[in-house]
Every structure is written in structure tokens, then in C-alpha cells.
Design a protein around this motif. Structure first.
Motif, mmCIF file in Angstrom:
data_model
loop_
_atom_site.group_PDB
_atom_site.id
_atom_site.type_symbol
_atom_site.label_atom_id
_atom_site.label_comp_id
_atom_site.label_asym_id
_atom_site.label_seq_id
_atom_site.Cartn_x
_atom_site.Cartn_y
_atom_site.Cartn_z
ATOM 1 N N LEU A 146 38.852 38.928 33.131
ATOM 2 C CA LEU A 146 38.424 39.868 34.272
ATOM 3 C C LEU A 146 39.222 39.885 35.415
ATOM 4 O O LEU A 146 39.124 40.788 36.610
ATOM 5 C CB LEU A 146 36.968 39.816 34.122
ATOM 6 N N ASP A 147 39.388 38.712 35.825
ATOM 7 C CA ASP A 147 40.124 38.476 37.046
ATOM 8 C C ASP A 147 41.178 38.804 36.970
ATOM 9 O O ASP A 147 41.635 38.952 37.941
ATOM 10 C CB ASP A 147 40.472 36.923 36.707
ATOM 11 N N ALA A 148 41.826 38.805 36.052
ATOM 12 C CA ALA A 148 43.547 39.387 35.342
ATOM 13 C C ALA A 148 43.433 40.839 35.680
ATOM 14 O O ALA A 148 44.378 41.489 36.237
ATOM 15 C CB ALA A 148 44.124 38.647 34.496
ATOM 16 N N ALA A 149 42.477 41.340 35.519
ATOM 17 C CA ALA A 149 42.092 42.910 36.202
ATOM 18 C C ALA A 149 41.954 43.508 37.483
ATOM 19 O O ALA A 149 41.404 44.524 37.301
ATOM 20 C CB ALA A 149 41.416 43.721 34.613
ATOM 21 N N GLY A 150 41.143 42.428 38.128
ATOM 22 C CA GLY A 150 41.196 42.754 38.609
ATOM 23 C C GLY A 150 39.679 43.423 38.932
ATOM 24 O O GLY A 150 39.296 43.978 39.552
ATOM 25 N N PRO A 152 36.023 42.132 40.207
ATOM 26 C CA PRO A 152 35.815 40.725 40.850
ATOM 27 C C PRO A 152 34.137 40.354 40.158
ATOM 28 O O PRO A 152 33.263 41.437 39.494
ATOM 29 C CB PRO A 152 35.441 41.905 42.665
ATOM 30 N N ARG A 153 33.956 39.025 40.340
ATOM 31 C CA ARG A 153 32.993 37.985 40.333
ATOM 32 C C ARG A 153 33.245 37.040 40.645
ATOM 33 O O ARG A 153 34.173 36.906 41.987
ATOM 34 C CB ARG A 153 33.437 37.739 38.661
ATOM 35 N N CYS A 154 31.704 36.207 40.875
ATOM 36 C CA CYS A 154 31.719 34.815 41.801
ATOM 37 C C CYS A 154 32.370 33.874 41.282
ATOM 38 O O CYS A 154 33.478 33.789 40.310
ATOM 39 C CB CYS A 154 30.347 34.430 41.441
ATOM 40 N N ALA A 155 33.000 32.533 41.942
ATOM 41 C CA ALA A 155 33.592 31.350 41.950
ATOM 42 C C ALA A 155 32.938 30.740 39.467
ATOM 43 O O ALA A 155 31.365 31.325 40.369
ATOM 44 C CB ALA A 155 33.698 30.773 42.286
ATOM 45 N N TRP A 156 33.879 30.449 39.586
ATOM 46 C CA TRP A 156 33.011 30.014 38.151
ATOM 47 C C TRP A 156 33.994 29.049 37.716
ATOM 48 O O TRP A 156 35.879 28.845 38.072
ATOM 49 C CB TRP A 156 33.655 31.201 37.041
ATOM 50 N N ASP A 157 33.992 28.056 36.797
ATOM 51 C CA ASP A 157 34.384 27.341 35.991
ATOM 52 C C ASP A 157 34.702 26.698 34.949
ATOM 53 O O ASP A 157 33.197 27.126 34.646
ATOM 54 C CB ASP A 157 34.816 25.753 36.778
ATOM 55 N N TRP A 158 34.984 26.166 33.331
ATOM 56 C CA TRP A 158 35.115 26.168 32.653
ATOM 57 C C TRP A 158 34.591 24.705 31.831
ATOM 58 O O TRP A 158 35.722 23.307 32.524
ATOM 59 C CB TRP A 158 34.443 26.879 31.499
ATOM 60 N N ALA A 159 34.115 24.039 30.887
ATOM 61 C CA ALA A 159 34.808 22.615 30.407
ATOM 62 C C ALA A 159 34.277 22.574 29.079
ATOM 63 O O ALA A 159 33.359 23.984 28.729
ATOM 64 C CB ALA A 159 33.886 21.425 31.251
ATOM 65 N N ASP A 160 35.091 21.838 28.257
ATOM 66 C CA ASP A 160 34.497 21.875 26.721
ATOM 67 C C ASP A 160 33.404 20.835 26.776
ATOM 68 O O ASP A 160 33.520 19.816 27.251
ATOM 69 C CB ASP A 160 35.506 21.625 25.848
#
Length: 359
Positions: A146-150, A152-160
Motif C-alpha cells: 500500500l505504501d508503494a501504491a501511494g 496513505p497510512r500511519c507510520a508503522w514498523d514490523w518485527a519477527d
């Protein structure tokens, strides 16, 4: 006119097993008995499949599992069968299926696994395909696309899991710098708000991580967004169409599993309390997100609208709830498509897609 044989799959090995049973009963009620022969297939929490011919009213509370006429069954991946194998002793009976409705929320039903089995079997099915189902189920992958498609969303991160358990302090440092508290912690692969917590400090962050890891090995972290929670129902195979968004008035601080299905205190407003221009903006983003992630059939797109009017996507659900309080059927009915017509349309989309794929 010959009736179509429809396999209605419900239950499943998922934290959303209970919701699936209720959704499936409502979907079954919407199917026109003059057009469809409904074959109900219940999947228990431990993964056993049964052909269920008892009263539909026993589905929501799980009492269907005690029915004396249950018959073990499997969905055959052999395309010459094109359906279910009803087992009995050392023999089996083939039950032809024209299309399947996998009313299975969450893991092992909405994540591409069931869709893959149905693809192998060559059986048309309601909902998104394998890739879109898997992508939308994994919030980290969906967010990146979704970021790549433009969109908009809130700031985010991920981890395993490995990073969470072996380098928590370093992870917390990164999240505190990038997102700031409060931080929402979510399993990457789960639905209906299961395993989601809000953390106000590092101690709560650690607890939230532990809770989310019970549901998945990958977690998503998001900046807290204060705004209206709105949802669009999107339908279609190629060209898609979104309804105007409806608004969730949650009774809890955020829209929890309990608020959705147990407390019954949340309210909905259709259309959402937004200007006509903002309603159309959300609708346009819903269609853009649906297309970007390769969705087909149906999906529900969830958004936040902040006080300054900023629209941020939250997530996409490829097999949204069909309970009495679920937004997808409510939105579609408000847009002029009542449940019976909606069920017809979804099955028609499934058959059209299969026909297009088969040339």
C-alpha cells in the motif's frame, strides 16, 4: 432450472472460529433455496471436516458438532471429483460442487490456504484469490504494498519473533524513535482485533508483544491514530466499486474483538459523518487499495479519518464478517444490494472469474 450445488464452509482452525459460525448461518439464510442446494461443511477447531445436514440454527453456538448425522468429509484436490468426498467406512461418495463459499475468517481460511485447496480442486469460490488473500492477511506485506501504491497510512514498523525475543530493547529504541507512544501492537496475521494491544510505555510494550506473539510469529507496530473509524464495502472482479463509508462508533477505546462480537455496544452510522467530498475521497482510496492488492470478489476496506481530514488506511479484510452487526452486508444493503441479492452477486462473481481463468 437446475439448482447450483454450493459448499458452505464454516468454523475452521482459527481464533475467529466462533464468528465464522455466525457469519455462515447468516450467509446460508441469504441464499435462495430456489436457486441453490446448500451443502454445509463444518470444520472443527482441531481441523476435522464434517458434512452437516442438521438444522442451520445449530451452527452459531457450535452445537452442530453434536449432531448424530455428521459425516466425515474432505475436499478433493482431484479435479475429476470437482467436489467433496463423503466418507463412510472403507468407501466414499463423491458430491459434485459447482461453487464454494468459504465463510472462514482469519488463519486457515482467509489467508490463501483454503483458496489454494479450492484452486487445486478447480472449484470456483467466493472471495479473493490465493495471493490477494495471503497478502491482505499479512499486515506487514499489505502495508508495504500500500505504501508503494501511494495509499496513505500511519507510520508503522514490523518485527519477527526472533527480534522481539532476543533484541527487545533495541527494537523498543527503534519504535520509540520512529513511532512514539502510544503504539499499537498487532499480530501480522490475525483478524477481528485478536491479539491487539495499545502500549503507553516500554513495560506495556513488552506485555503487548508477548500477547501478540501468541497469535503470530510476525508483529506490526503502528503509530496511534486518533480519528473516525470508517469502513467501505468493495465488490467486483476487475473494475471494482466501493460503497460510501460507514462509521464505527466503538464503545471501547478502540474497536476490540469484544466490542465487535460480545459487548454489542458499538454503533454504526451509514454514511459516515463526513463531508460529501471526504466520503468520496475515502471511497476512492478504498478502490485504489483493493486494486493494488489484487482483490477480487469482495473485501472491506477500513480507514481512519483524522480531525484535520487526513485519510489513512488501516487494513483490508478479504472475507469480512456477515453477522447481524457486520458492516459489509449493512453497507451493501444501504447501497441498494440486500443480502439475498448480495449472495447471488458474490456467487456470480466467483463463477465469472473461474470461467475467465479457464478461457
Amino acid at each position: 432450472m437446475k439448482k447450483l450445488d454450493i459448499a458452505l464452509l464454516f468454523g475452521g482452525v482459527s481464533s475467529e472460529h466462533d464468528v465464522s459460525r455466525v457469519s455462515a448461518k447468516n450467509f446460508a439464510d441469504a441464499l435462495d433455496p430456489e436457486k441453490y442446494e446448500i451443502h454445509r461443511v463444518g470444520i472443527t477447531r482441531d481441523g476435522r471436516w464434517f458434512y452437516y445436514t442438521g438444522p442451520a440454527g445449530k451452527m452459531p453456538d457450535g452445537s452442530w458438532e453434536q449432531d448424530e448425522n455428521l459425516r466425515p468429509c474432505v475436499l478433493s484436490p482431484d479435479r475429476s471429483h470437482h467436489g467433496l468426498l463423503l466418507l463412510g467406512g472403507s468407501s466414499f461418495e463423491v458430491l459434485h460442487i459447482d461453487a464454494a463459499v468459504p465463510v472462514l475468517h482469519g488463519k486457515n481460511g482467509e489467508d490463501g490456504t483454503m483458496q489454494g485447496l479450492l484452486e487445486l480442486a478447480g472449484i470456483p469460490y467466493v472471495g479473493c484469490g490465493v495471493l490477494a488473500s495471503a497478502v491482505c492477511m499479512d499486515k506487514a506485506v499489505a502495508n508495504a504494498l500500500l505504501d508503494a501504491a501511494g495509499v496513505p497510512r500511519c507510520a508503522w514498523d514490523w518485527a519477527d519473533r526472533y527480534e522481539c525475543e532476543t533484541a527487545f530493547d533495541a527494537l523498543a529504541d527503534r519504535l520509540e524513535q520512529k513511532l512514539c507512544y502510544p503504539i499499537f501492537v498487532k499480530p501480522a496475521n490475525a483478524g477481528s482485533s485478536v491479539g491487539i494491544s495499545k502500549a503507553e510505555n516500554r513495560r506495556q510494550l513488552k506485555t503487548a508483544v508477548e500477547v501478540a506473539l501468541r497469535e503470530d510469529d510476525k508483529l506490526v507496530f503502528e503509530r496511534f491514530v486518533k480519528g473516525q473509524e470508517v469502513e467501505c464495502a468493495v465488490i467486483g472482479n476487475g473494475p471494482c466499486k466501493s460503497t460510501l463509508p460507514g462509521e464505527i462508533l466503538a464503545s471501547e477505546e478502540f474497536y476490540t474483538y469484544e466490542d465487535k462480537y460480545l459487548l454489542g455496544q458499538s454503533r454504526t452510522v451509514i454514511p459516515a459523518r463526513l463531508s460529501p467530498e471526504k466520503l468520496e475521497e475515502v471511497r476512492a482510496f478504498a478502490e485504489k487499495a483493493y486494486t493494488a492488492l489484487g482483490c477480487q470478489g469482495l473485501s472491506r476496506c477500513d480507514f481512519f479519518v483524522e480531525a484535520d481530514g487526513t485519510v489513512l488506511i488501516n487494513e483490508i479484510n478479504t472475507l469480512p464478517g456477515f453477522t447481524a452487526i457486520s458492516m459489509y452486508p449493512k453497507l451493501m444493503e444501504d447501497a441498494g444490494t440486500p443480502p439475498r441479492e448480495l449472495a447471488d452477486r458474490l456467487i456470480r462473481l466467483a463463477l465469472d472469474r473461474a470461467e475467465a481463468h479457464n478461457g
